[in-house]
Design an enzyme around this catalytic site. Structure first.
Site, PDB file in Angstrom:
ATOM      1  N   HIS A 134     -50.755 -58.867  -9.789  1.00 17.87           N
ATOM      2  CA  HIS A 134     -52.036 -59.043 -10.482  1.00 17.87           C
ATOM      3  C   HIS A 134     -51.935 -60.062 -11.608  1.00 17.87           C
ATOM      4  CE1 HIS A 134     -50.863 -56.766 -14.119  1.00 17.87           C
ATOM      5  NE2 HIS A 134     -50.190 -55.978 -13.295  1.00 17.87           N
ATOM      6  N   CYS A 145     -45.628 -53.058 -11.680  1.00 14.73           N
ATOM      7  CA  CYS A 145     -46.405 -54.115 -11.045  1.00 14.73           C
ATOM      8  C   CYS A 145     -45.834 -55.494 -11.376  1.00 14.73           C
ATOM      9  CB  CYS A 145     -47.862 -54.032 -11.480  1.00 14.73           C
ATOM     10  SG  CYS A 145     -48.713 -52.559 -10.859  1.00 14.73           S
TER      11      CYS A 145
END
Length: 224
Positions: free
Chosen positions: A173, A189
């Protein structure tokens, strides 16, 4: 002779800079002009500001590089120890992006796929994260998550990683936090600069394979 020597000596003494010239010099050091690829993106749903590249070492900037791999073109390779993400191109080339990765105990590795992608996604922290950080409860799955925007932790784009038909809860992301690139800071992440994740989003297809190389210096969860 004395006059000539005095003149030569005087030539070695520079005129003290004015306060204005010093301020300009400092400003140039602190606020370099961003390369075009990191300029502001005013046409996005939520206009993305230019990257403050004074906070990003040039080695983390996006680049097209030679990359020798047995993985097929279209594969995403996350080199966790090196803090790079590679999108494999034909002809022994790849697009390389600097990344932030999961901190010790939250990193992960293995083989999976990029199941799907989202522009300006909502963020719903998993229940395990909410349990660790109760202040996130307003954004839990039960409460519908956090709406899209520049302050959303997923940034401008998100790629959702699945393995064996199941969501791993890990994402690739965007992030506005330029100084986090090249570091181990997230809860597992993979984060990129917003401009970089927009570029990656436009190149990666749904279903693309992803390979995450573990960092032997860190604890990690194997995926697949």
């Amino acid at each position: 002779m004395i006059g000539a020597s005095a003149f030569a000596l005087a030539g070695c003494v520079s005129t003290p800079p004015t306060a204005t010239s010093v301020a300009v010099a400092i400003d140039r050091v602190r606020k370099p002009e961003p390369p075009l690829m990191y300029a502001a993106m005013p046409d996005e749903l939520f206009p993305v500001p230019a990257v403050d590249i004074s906070k990003v070492d040039p080695r983390w900037w996006r680049a097209e590089v030679d990359y020798d791999t047995a993985e097929k073109p279209g594969t995403v390779i996350v080199d966790t120890p090196a803090r790079y993400l590679y999108h494999v191109n034909p002809g022994g080339r790849a697009t390389r992006y600097g990344i932030g990765v999961g901190r010790d105990g939250f990193s992960w590795s293995g083989r999976a796929i990029v199941a799907y992608k989202r522009k300006w996604p909502r963020w719903t922290p998993p229940d395990e994260m909410v349990a660790r950080q109760p202040k996130l409860k307003p954004y839990s799955i039960a409460n519908g998550g956090m709406g899209p925007g520049l302050n959303n932790p997923l940034g401008s784009r998100a790629l959702y990683i699945h393995q064996g038909g199941r969501d791993t809860i890990y994402r690739i992301h965007g992030s506005p936090e330029a100084n986090s690139i090249g570091k181990a800071v997230s809860s597992g992440c993979i984060r990129l600069l917003n401009q970089d994740v927009i570029h990656l989003y436009d190149q990666v297809r749904d279903g693309s394979p992803i390979v995450v190389i573990p960092d032997p210096a860190m604890g990690h969860l194997m995926v697949g």
